[in-house]
Scaffold this active site. Structure first.
Site, mmCIF file in Angstrom:
data_model
loop_
_atom_site.group_PDB
_atom_site.id
_atom_site.type_symbol
_atom_site.label_atom_id
_atom_site.label_comp_id
_atom_site.label_asym_id
_atom_site.label_seq_id
_atom_site.Cartn_x
_atom_site.Cartn_y
_atom_site.Cartn_z
ATOM 1 N N THR A 237 12.367 -43.292 -8.659
ATOM 2 C CA THR A 237 13.133 -42.045 -8.642
ATOM 3 C C THR A 237 14.607 -42.240 -8.983
ATOM 4 O O THR A 237 15.293 -41.265 -9.295
ATOM 5 C CB THR A 237 13.054 -41.395 -7.249
ATOM 6 N N SER B 240 8.860 -41.055 6.114
ATOM 7 C CA SER B 240 8.735 -40.682 7.528
ATOM 8 C C SER B 240 7.919 -39.406 7.689
ATOM 9 O O SER B 240 7.061 -39.309 8.579
ATOM 10 C CB SER B 240 10.126 -40.492 8.145
ATOM 11 N N LEU C 25 13.183 -40.600 4.122
ATOM 12 C CA LEU C 25 12.721 -39.400 4.835
ATOM 13 C C LEU C 25 11.351 -38.967 4.326
ATOM 14 O O LEU C 25 10.489 -38.556 5.118
ATOM 15 C CB LEU C 25 13.730 -38.261 4.685
ATOM 16 N N GLU D 31 0.829 -1.208 0.000
ATOM 17 C CA GLU D 31 0.000 0.000 0.000
ATOM 18 C C GLU D 31 0.864 1.259 0.000
ATOM 19 O O GLU D 31 0.558 2.235 -0.698
ATOM 20 C CB GLU D 31 -0.912 0.002 1.230
#
EC number: 3.5.4.26
Length: 365
Positions: free
Chosen positions: A167, A304, A301, A55
């Protein structure tokens, strides 16, 4: 530029807000456009923390162009702030400037504001409204809303995989499963995050930098490594330049001293099983003003984090190939009943180069 209605005004304000995608954190990305008689007379975006909010930028822009903002309409993508932080309240500045009308996309989730900014404007005789294009404004600041309402960052887990969900090969080969367009897009998601998190397994296997390189950004996200036993080498590339947070479950003064010597900070958060307490880590990141957390880790990970309810959405790039027996995206336990599944909802699906990009959000079911 002509603005014919409120929707056009807010769309333009959202375009200005997006200019702060990589720079405003921990503050929200806010855009402001000031309009008089259908013409834009000022526009701005929130500057880096401690500098002008949108603003103020828009009013300064109008003044620099020789325009008087008295009686004009301001379109702002989030309710003007009403508290003293690093900068004075924008609501006070709008009142002093004599704006005639303020249209906000959403009320501010910050409990220090939460409707008070609009109330102050209304009490000063300024016409106010909120709720226009609220969904778009929310998406732009999803991490800020998460931190303000839950005390947690918005956690986005990115992974790139073959069409059969793999992957990397078992020997670790993974470069490159997806194409250059998908990799560049992944860097854009990195750039908008406050921090990038990975695990010690990925650091040992790939020695990544975890920096933004394919996108022009003035700010690099914080890097975080989950490393329960402090096995990370002080020469790891993720530590280069300092500022990396290493999250451990044990104390080891000698290792900690070596890591601090290269600019790392050690955060010790053990759970009863000798691992890092991941939910507590998310709460700690919220306390440290992390709005969006970008996860790029290995399957262990990843699994998890998902099991412990720490992930809000998945950013998955699927390549048109099959890898067969290889490493998967998420190390999750085998189920005996479908009722144990993790349910998600597709939020966005689009093609990026030769690959498919899927943004899927976890549901409560």
């Amino acid at each position: 530029m002509d603005i014919n209605n409120d929707t056009e005004g807010m769309k333009l304000a959202l375009e200005w807000a997006a200019k702060g995608l990589y720079t405003t954190s921990p503050n929200p990305r806010i855009g402001c456009v000031i309009v008089r008689d259908g013409r834009v007379i000022g526009a701005g975006v929130t500057q880096p923390a401690g500098q002008d909010h949108a603003e103020i930028q828009a009013m300064k822009d109008a003044q620099a162009r020789g325009h008087d903002v008295r009686g004009a309409t301001a379109y702002v993508t989030l309710e003007p702030c009403n508290h003293h932080g690093r900068t004075p309240p924008c609501s006070d500045a709008l009142v002093r400037a004599g704006l005639g009308r303020v249209v906000a996309a959403m009320e501010d989730p910050n409990p220090l504001v939460a409707g008070q900014g609009l109330a102050k404007l209304a009490a000063a005789g300024i016409e106010v409204s909120s709720g226009l294009l609220a969904e778009q404004a929310y998406e732009l600041n999803i991490g800020f809303f998460s931190r303000m309402t839950r005390g947690l960052p918005w956690v986005r887990m990115k992974t790139a995989a073959s069409l059969d969900g793999m992957t990397a090969l078992h020997n670790g080969a993974s470069q490159w499963i997806t194409g250059p367009e998908a990799r560049a897009d992944g860097h854009a998601w990195r750039a908008r995050a406050c921090a990038i998190l990975t695990g010690i397994g990925t650091v040992k296997a790939d020695d990544p930098q975890l920096t933004v390189r394919s996108v022009d950004t003035p700010r690099q996200p914080r890097r975080i490594v989950v490393d329960s036993r402090l096995d990370i080498s002080p020469s790891a590339r993720v530590l280069e330049g300092g500022g990396t947070w290493v999250v451990a479950a044990v104390s080891h003064p000698e290792k900690e001293a070596a890591l601090r010597a290269v600019g790392a900070e050690i955060i010790t958060l053990p759970n009863p099983h000798g691992k890092v307490d991941l939910p507590e880590l998310m709460r700690e990141l919220g306390r440290r003003q992390i709005n969006e957390l970008h996860v790029e880790a290995g399957g262990k990970l990843n699994g998890s984090l998902i099991r412990e309810g720490c992930v809000d959405e998945l950013l998955v790039y699927l390549a048109p190939m099959l890898l067969g027996d290889a490493q998967g995206m998420f190390a999750l336990p085998a189920l005996t009943e479908l009722s144990g599944r993790k349910s998600l909802k597709f939020h966005q699906v689009q093609q990026t180069g030769a690959d498919l990009r899927i943004l899927a959000r976890f549901t409560s079911q």
